[in-house]
Design a protein around this motif. Structure first.
Motif: not given
Length: 78
Positions: A28-33, A7-8, A72-76, A15-19
Motif C-alpha cells: 500500500f505504501q508503494v501504491l500511495m507513494s 487520497l484522504l 480503491y480495490t486494495f482498500l476494499q 480515511a482510518e484504513k488508509i492511515k
C-alpha cells in the motif's frame, strides 16, 4: 479549477484504513507513494510549472485514475 486529489479526500470513508495501511503495509505504501508523486506532477503541469503537451498530460491523468482504482480495490479487500 486546478487542484490536487489527495487520497484522504478522494476516499474519506476509508480515511482510518488508509492511515493504518500506510503505516503497516509495504504494498500500500508503494501504491500511495506512486499516486501522490503522479498527482503532484500533474498538479505542477496544470499550473504551468512543468511544460508538457496535452496528449502526455492526458496519459498521466489516465495513469492517476488507474492507480486510484487499484488503491480503491486494495482498500476494499483489506
Amino acid at each position: 479549477m486546478i487542484s490536487k486529489h489527495p487520497l484522504l479526500e478522494e476516499f474519506p470513508e476509508f480515511a482510518e484504513k488508509i492511515k493504518d495501511l500506510y503505516h503497516h503495509n509495504e504494498e500500500f505504501q508503494v501504491l500511495m507513494s506512486s499516486y501522490n508523486t503522479l498527482d503532484t506532477e500533474i498538479f505542477e503541469i496544470e499550473k504551468g510549472e512543468i511544460p508538457l503537451n496535452d496528449d502526455e498530460l492526458t496519459h498521466k491523468r489516465k495513469d492517476r485514475v488507474f492507480l486510484k482504482d487499484e488503491i480503491y480495490t486494495f482498500l476494499q479487500k483489506n
